[in-house]
Design an enzyme around this catalytic site. Structure first.
Site, PDB file in Angstrom:
ATOM      1  N   HIS A  29      60.330  63.562  62.894  1.00  0.00           N
ATOM      2  CA  HIS A  29      60.681  63.141  64.263  1.00  0.00           C
ATOM      3  C   HIS A  29      59.513  63.546  65.164  1.00  0.00           C
ATOM      4  CE1 HIS A  29      63.050  62.039  67.619  1.00  0.00           C
ATOM      5  NE2 HIS A  29      64.039  62.920  67.577  1.00  0.00           N
ATOM      6  N   HIS A  37      59.021  53.274  61.217  1.00  0.00           N
ATOM      7  CA  HIS A  37      60.034  53.615  62.212  1.00  0.00           C
ATOM      8  C   HIS A  37      61.363  53.055  61.756  1.00  0.00           C
ATOM      9  CE1 HIS A  37      61.996  54.226  66.060  1.00  0.00           C
ATOM     10  NE2 HIS A  37      61.012  55.075  66.302  1.00  0.00           N
ATOM     11  N   ASP A  70      53.427  58.135  67.553  1.00  0.00           N
ATOM     12  CA  ASP A  70      52.758  59.394  67.236  1.00  0.00           C
ATOM     13  C   ASP A  70      51.427  59.226  66.531  1.00  0.00           C
ATOM     14  OD1 ASP A  70      54.533  61.080  68.412  1.00  0.00           O
ATOM     15  OD2 ASP A  70      55.877  61.111  66.686  1.00  0.00           O
TER      16      ASP A  70
HETATM   17  N1  CMC Z   1      54.491  56.221  54.552  1.00  0.00           N
HETATM   18  C1  CMC Z   1      54.755  55.669  53.346  1.00  0.00           C
HETATM   19  N2  CMC Z   1      55.919  55.086  53.014  1.00  0.00           N
HETATM   20  C2  CMC Z   1      56.879  55.070  53.969  1.00  0.00           C
HETATM   21  C3  CMC Z   1      56.683  55.612  55.242  1.00  0.00           C
HETATM   22  C4  CMC Z   1      55.437  56.196  55.529  1.00  0.00           C
HETATM   23  N3  CMC Z   1      55.187  56.730  56.717  1.00  0.00           N
HETATM   24  N4  CMC Z   1      57.803  55.455  55.980  1.00  0.00           N
HETATM   25  C5  CMC Z   1      58.681  54.825  55.188  1.00  0.00           C
HETATM   26  N5  CMC Z   1      58.118  54.602  53.979  1.00  0.00           N
HETATM   27  C6  CMC Z   1      58.728  53.896  52.844  1.00  0.00           C
HETATM   28  C7  CMC Z   1      59.714  54.795  52.109  1.00  0.00           C
HETATM   29  O1  CMC Z   1      59.077  55.516  51.075  1.00  0.00           O
HETATM   30  C8  CMC Z   1      60.705  53.793  51.607  1.00  0.00           C
HETATM   31  O2  CMC Z   1      60.118  53.153  50.480  1.00  0.00           O
HETATM   32  P1  CMC Z   1      61.023  52.620  49.249  1.00  0.00           P
HETATM   33  O3  CMC Z   1      62.044  51.689  49.866  1.00  0.00           O
HETATM   34  O4  CMC Z   1      60.039  51.930  48.357  1.00  0.00           O
HETATM   35  O5  CMC Z   1      61.643  53.833  48.656  1.00  0.00           O
HETATM   36  C9  CMC Z   1      60.776  52.752  52.726  1.00  0.00           C
HETATM   37  O6  CMC Z   1      59.499  52.828  53.375  1.00  0.00           O
HETATM   38  C10 CMC Z   1      61.872  52.996  53.731  1.00  0.00           C
HETATM   39  O7  CMC Z   1      61.776  54.370  54.156  1.00  0.00           O
HETATM   40  P2  CMC Z   1      62.960  55.148  54.812  1.00  0.00           P
HETATM   41  O8  CMC Z   1      62.677  56.608  54.734  1.00  0.00           O
HETATM   42  O9  CMC Z   1      64.249  54.662  54.254  1.00  0.00           O
HETATM   43  O10 CMC Z   1      62.846  54.653  56.300  1.00  0.00           O
HETATM   44  P3  CMC Z   1      63.531  55.326  57.519  1.00  0.00           P
HETATM   45  O11 CMC Z   1      63.870  54.265  58.467  1.00  0.00           O
HETATM   46  O12 CMC Z   1      64.613  56.245  57.087  1.00  0.00           O
HETATM   47  O13 CMC Z   1      62.363  56.278  58.064  1.00  0.00           O
HETATM   48  C11 CMC Z   1      60.736  57.318  59.354  1.00  0.00           C
HETATM   49  C12 CMC Z   1      61.778  56.195  59.304  1.00  0.00           C
HETATM   50  C13 CMC Z   1      60.069  57.326  60.730  1.00  0.00           C
HETATM   51  C14 CMC Z   1      61.446  58.663  59.149  1.00  0.00           C
HETATM   52  C15 CMC Z   1      59.695  57.091  58.241  1.00  0.00           C
HETATM   53  O14 CMC Z   1      59.044  55.851  58.412  1.00  0.00           O
HETATM   54  C16 CMC Z   1      58.685  58.220  58.143  1.00  0.00           C
HETATM   55  O15 CMC Z   1      58.938  59.214  57.449  1.00  0.00           O
HETATM   56  N6  CMC Z   1      57.481  58.074  58.846  1.00  0.00           N
HETATM   57  C17 CMC Z   1      56.524  59.138  58.869  1.00  0.00           C
HETATM   58  C18 CMC Z   1      56.925  60.177  59.900  1.00  0.00           C
HETATM   59  C19 CMC Z   1      56.710  59.666  61.330  1.00  0.00           C
HETATM   60  O16 CMC Z   1      55.685  59.116  61.651  1.00  0.00           O
HETATM   61  N7  CMC Z   1      57.715  59.920  62.190  1.00  0.00           N
HETATM   62  C20 CMC Z   1      57.635  59.602  63.611  1.00  0.00           C
HETATM   63  C21 CMC Z   1      58.621  58.566  63.995  1.00  0.00           C
HETATM   64  S1  CMC Z   1      58.271  57.908  65.631  1.00  0.00           S
HETATM   65  C22 CMC Z   1      58.570  59.212  66.677  1.00  0.00           C
HETATM   66  C23 CMC Z   1      60.010  59.503  66.815  1.00  0.00           C
HETATM   67  O17 CMC Z   1      60.753  58.645  67.352  1.00  0.00           O
HETATM   68  O18 CMC Z   1      60.427  60.590  66.408  1.00  0.00           O
END
Ligand code: CMC
Length: 435
Positions: free
Chosen positions: A272, A311, A367
């Site tokens: 986050h 995201h 970010d």
């Molecule tokens: N790098 C590589 N793969 C990713 C990433 C990433 N940053 N984010 C998602 N994926 C992949 C994940 O491995 C999964 O792949 P598969 O379906 O093949 O297993 C797929 O994409 C879906 O991921 P998810 O975890 O189910 O997606 P989510 O909607 O739960 O996660 C997130 C959203 C923001 C937590 C995630 O994209 C992430 O961990 N990003 C990196 C951390 C980040 O930058 N966070 C800041 C968010 S913006 C500021 C805020 O609002 O807090």
């Protein structure tokens, strides 16, 4: 309970019983409680909806922030984020989030005066901060000191008193930068710099961070404006992890200081608000553009995530990331170019041209660039989530108050699907219970 007429209905058949049900649809949603009537037998509790991480569950009706993740739209109280970032100040945006409308001239002046008047913290807070270890993470200090404010303002417990809520809201918006700057000064072993009420909200924060021996601190107007815009971009983001935490803690009628502390704790995590700190660490670890292809391969192999990418809601682009890129150009004209920017730009290019990121719909989020700007402005990485928390405070408070006053809300209490042992008895084979 809404009195609207439903826009349609969902007809479902329970194949366990052959019974048919009609669930009304309001605002594009069926009510989870309407599932309760669906029972396999008379003594059945009723059907639950199962939604780990609440990915497809609306937990409230809100008028604060609108996001269309497919089209990259973000609006506060109906105003596009691009217009607010261009034409409003952070304090005006905070007022908008909290009150539903932008302030007129007199209201804006009164609000700014009110906030400025409350920027000081009780001297005991300084003693409290002094007790932290010299290398304590400033986010840990912020989370603790915001919670501690609850003990200074016991009247804050009166959450259904309108005037009490107003005062606590002003105090929280006003004191977050002071606590944040004090946390930083403590880590640096510097004396605390007191607020200066002739400066703007962002300007005063820069003053409390950087003021040294000069009698008056004069913030660079470009950096002051850039920080103000960054606060605006972070001010609210509807039902994210920290806003949901704020509402959940608020739903037990806890005071807004401890609720804000809980929300800030949720923000602290690397998925986050901790992501901007991780982005900087990642870019530093990559070190140079030649190492990018290898790093990207490791991300694709699932070793770790590309921080600042992806995201839960935005699937085409994050509108905040686009505004931030413009802010970066303005900041670098003053500070000089941050060498990590070259790595970030190339990393973005490589990722956006790569099948893995395209098919997973992963784009730079807010970010990805904010950390590079913060670093160029002189903030250490540990302060990044703290800066996010300052900007997000009005949003948390607006979410808290909306939840509190919503007659449909009550204490948050989700259900679970119990999948553990059925009842069993202790017997001679059971490890000692100590009796
Ligand atoms: N790098 C590589 N793969 C990713 C990433 C990433 N940053 N984010 C998602 N994926 C992949 C994940 O491995 C999964 O792949 P598969 O379906 O093949 O297993 C797929 O994409 C879906 O991921 P998810 O975890 O189910 O997606 P989510 O909607 O739960 O996660 C997130 C959203 C923001 C937590 C995630 O994209 C992430 O961990 N990003 C990196 C951390 C980040 O930058 N966070 C800041 C968010 S913006 C500021 C805020 O609002 O807090």
């Amino acid at each position: 309970m809404t009195t609207e007429t439903p826009e349609g209905s969902l007809q479902v058949t329970d194949t366990r019983t052959g019974l048919r049900y009609e669930l009304p649809i309001f605002d594009g949603a069926v009510r989870a409680m309407d599932l309760r009537q669906v029972k396999a037998s008379d003594d059945d509790f009723g059907l639950l909806s199962y939604d780990p991480a609440l990915v497809n569950t609306a937990t409230c009706r809100s008028t604060i922030t609108y996001i269309d993740g497919e089209r990259g739209i973000l609006r506060y109280r109906g105003y596009p984020i691009e217009q607010l970032a261009e034409e409003a100040s952070f304090l005006q945006v905070a007022y908008l989030l909290l009150n539903g409308e932008l302030p007129d001239k007199a209201e804006a002046e009164h609000w700014a005066e009110d906030v400025t008047h409350h920027t000081f913290v009780h001297e005991n807070i300084k003693k409290f901060i002094d007790g932290f270890h010299h290398d304590a993470h400033p986010m840990g200090i912020l989370v603790s000191t915001v919670a501690a404010l609850s003990t200074f303002y016991p009247g804050a417990k009166d959450v259904f008193d309108k005037e009490s809520r107003r005062v606590q809201v002003v105090r929280l918006v006003a004191k977050m930068p002071t606590l944040a700057a004090f946390a930083y000064r403590h880590a640096m072993g510097l004396p605390y710099a007191y607020p200066d009420d002739v400066l703007s909200y962002a300007g005063n924060f820069l003053n409390m961070m950087w003021k040294t021996t000069k009698l008056e601190y004069k913030p660079d107007p470009v950096l002051e404006h850039a920080l103000d815009v960054l606060f605006i971009l972070h001010a609210d983001h509807e039902q994210n992890c920290s806003a949901h935490t704020m509402r959940t803690v608020g739903s037990s009628h806890a005071d807004p200081y401890v609720a804000t502390s809980a929300a800030a704790s949720a923000l602290y995590g690397p998925l986050h608000g901790g992501a901007n700190e991780q982005v900087l660490r990642m870019l530093t670890e990559i070190g140079s553009v030649e190492h990018i292809p290898e790093y990207v391969e490791r991300v694709k192999a699932g070793e770790f995530r590309l921080m600042g990418f992806g995201h839960r809601v935005y699937k085409n682009f994050d509108p905040r990331a686009q505004i931030i890129k413009q802010v970066a150009d303005q900041v670098f004209e003053v500070t000089g170019r941050n060498h990590l920017l070259d790595i970030a730009l190339e990393l973005e290019k490589v990722a956006l041209g790569d099948e893995y990121f395209v098919s997973h719909r992963l784009y730079p989020n807010v970010d990805f660039y904010s950390g590079i700007i913060y670093q160029a402005m002189g903030f250490p990485v540990e302060m990044f989530p703290v800066l996010f928390a300052i900007g997000r405070t009005p949003g948390w408070l607006a979410q808290w108050e909306e939840g509190l006053l919503d007659p449909e809300q009550k204490i948050t209490r989700p259900r679970q699907l119990y999948v553990g042992h059925p009842e069993r008895d202790l017997d001679s084979d059971t490890p000692s219970t100590g009796k």
